[in-house]
Design a protein around this motif. Structure first.
Motif, mmCIF file in Angstrom:
data_model
loop_
_atom_site.group_PDB
_atom_site.id
_atom_site.type_symbol
_atom_site.label_atom_id
_atom_site.label_comp_id
_atom_site.label_asym_id
_atom_site.label_seq_id
_atom_site.Cartn_x
_atom_site.Cartn_y
_atom_site.Cartn_z
ATOM 1 N N ARG A 1 0.881 -1.319 -0.112
ATOM 2 C CA ARG A 1 0.159 0.136 0.015
ATOM 3 C C ARG A 1 0.943 1.425 0.093
ATOM 4 N N PHE A 2 2.247 1.112 0.473
ATOM 5 C CA PHE A 2 3.149 2.458 0.738
ATOM 6 C C PHE A 2 3.728 2.729 -0.768
ATOM 7 N N VAL A 3 4.092 1.553 -1.347
ATOM 8 C CA VAL A 3 4.712 1.316 -2.385
ATOM 9 C C VAL A 3 3.564 2.160 -3.633
ATOM 10 N N ASN A 4 2.507 1.541 -3.785
ATOM 11 C CA ASN A 4 1.339 1.920 -4.503
ATOM 12 C C ASN A 4 1.247 3.418 -4.472
ATOM 13 N N SER A 5 1.303 4.033 -3.042
ATOM 14 C CA SER A 5 1.178 5.557 -2.874
ATOM 15 C C SER A 5 2.269 6.338 -3.496
ATOM 16 N N PHE A 6 3.552 5.839 -3.400
ATOM 17 C CA PHE A 6 4.675 6.144 -3.888
ATOM 18 C C PHE A 6 4.636 6.317 -5.538
ATOM 19 N N MET A 7 4.310 5.070 -6.242
ATOM 20 C CA MET A 7 4.182 5.264 -7.573
ATOM 21 C C MET A 7 3.227 6.053 -8.125
ATOM 22 N N GLN A 8 2.210 6.320 -7.313
ATOM 23 C CA GLN A 8 1.157 7.370 -7.843
ATOM 24 C C GLN A 8 1.596 8.767 -7.900
#
Length: 355
Positions: free
Chosen positions: A71-78
């Protein structure tokens, strides 16, 4: 001993590790850590990498988190996707899970953990370190939710996936499954950490279902199933018909699975063996009634004895045939070395990705 650091300490450790890694590259002459500015909103700092063979300087924007879950990785990529410059965007955390690392690589983003394992992709550098011992405690799951032994968690997730577009509350899910609220809450947290649910004010719903199922299948097949191979003189179609007729008179004790079930959901792949789940107490009678002969290889029917009640949950009847649920069908197909993935993707598309 558990390591407890503040956000500022994690950020400092990230700066030190980044500099240490890049300073070991022979043609890197210097690494400057730059104080954050208003333009860099969302990132914790950026680094300027200088090279000995050119005046060109590369900029690396870095986002540091205390946890490397999806979930933290997805936020970073977005966040990183919003910028259209040539900079390199790097996600850093004490430990980065395999799922998170695969997602970052697939989407062409860079990452580094605080022990130096990394994947850096910039204009000048492709750097991939792995296998370094992690100096930080990895968060261990209290339970392997996707293993065959996790009956309660399996029942909860199968209930969610039986209605993949529904919005659920913990209390409602507990009542429907008969599982403790604490167990349901733990499963919800497990799914949330991997970015497999979306939370709303009135409940939560599933997302990224294909990724969830692929991960489930990977863990599920680490422990072998109890399977037996047999031969029948009947054709595949006739054998499947006889199995369905037998099951109707034996309390649905036999369910077509694998490629046999996939052919009823989304026919895409030809197959030469019948897959069937048979309850343990009905096994001997099933063999006798279907006139099957056990073989070491070359059979045309594979019988699986369910390890518990969950593989047969939410079975369906399609044109008179009793088949495993879409969830179990996909999990079984993804464990098949042949064209299982192709068949699984067709079932996923039809059952979970088309609203």
């Amino acid at each position: 001993m558990k390591l407890n650091y503040s956000e500022n300490q994690y950020e400092q450790l990230a700066k030190e590790q980044l500099c240490r890694t890049f300073n070991n590259i022979p043609f890197v002459s210097d690494v400057e850590i730059i104080t954050i500015t208003e333009r860099d909103c969302g990132f914790d700092f950026y680094a300027l990498v200088h090279y000995s063979d050119t005046n060109e300087v590369e900029k690396l924007y870095v986002n540091v988190k205390s946890n490397g879950e999806k979930r933290f990785v997805n936020s970073f990529m977005q966040m990183a996707s919003m910028f259209n410059d040539d900079a390199c965007y790097v996600f850093m955390a004490p430990y980065i899970s395999e799922i998170s690392a695969d997602s970052l690589i697939k989407n062409h983003f860079s990452f580094m953990d605080l022990s130096g394992n990394c994947y850096i992709l910039s204009k000048r550098i492709i750097l991939h370190y792995q296998g370094k011992e992690n100096k930080f405690i990895v968060k261990r799951e209290k339970k392997q939710y996707f293993s065959k032994s996790s009956t309660a968690a399996s029942a909860i997730m199968r209930t969610l996936l039986d209605k993949p577009y529904a919005c659920w509350g913990v209390k409602l899910l507990s009542e429907i499954t008969g599982k403790a609220i604490g167990t349901v809450s733990n499963v919800k947290s497990f799914l949330k950490d991997r970015d497999w649910i979306e939370e709303y004010q009135h409940g939560f719903e599933l997302k990224n279902i294909k990724e969830l199922l692929y991960t489930w299948a990977k863990d599920y097949h680490q422990k072998d199933s109890l399977t037996f191979e047999y031969y029948s003189l009947d054709s595949i179609a006739e054998l499947e018909r006889r199995i369905s007729e037998w099951s109707k008179t034996h309390d649905n004790s036999a369910l077509l699975g694998g490629f046999s079930a996939a052919a009823r959901y989304a026919p895409t792949v030809r197959y030469k063996k019948v897959d069937v789940y048979v309850e343990q107490q009905a096994y001997s009678e099933f063999i006798k009634d279907l006139e099957l002969k056990q073989v070491e290889s070359g059979g045309n029917i594979v019988i699986t004895i369910p390890h518990d009640e969950t593989p047969c949950m939410f079975f369906r009847e399609v044109n008179g045939d009793y088949i495993t649920s879409p969830v179990q069908t996909v999990i079984d197909l993804l464990g098949n070395a042949g064209r299982g993935e192709e068949a699984a993707d067709a079932v996923i598309l039809k059952e979970f990705e088309q609203k």
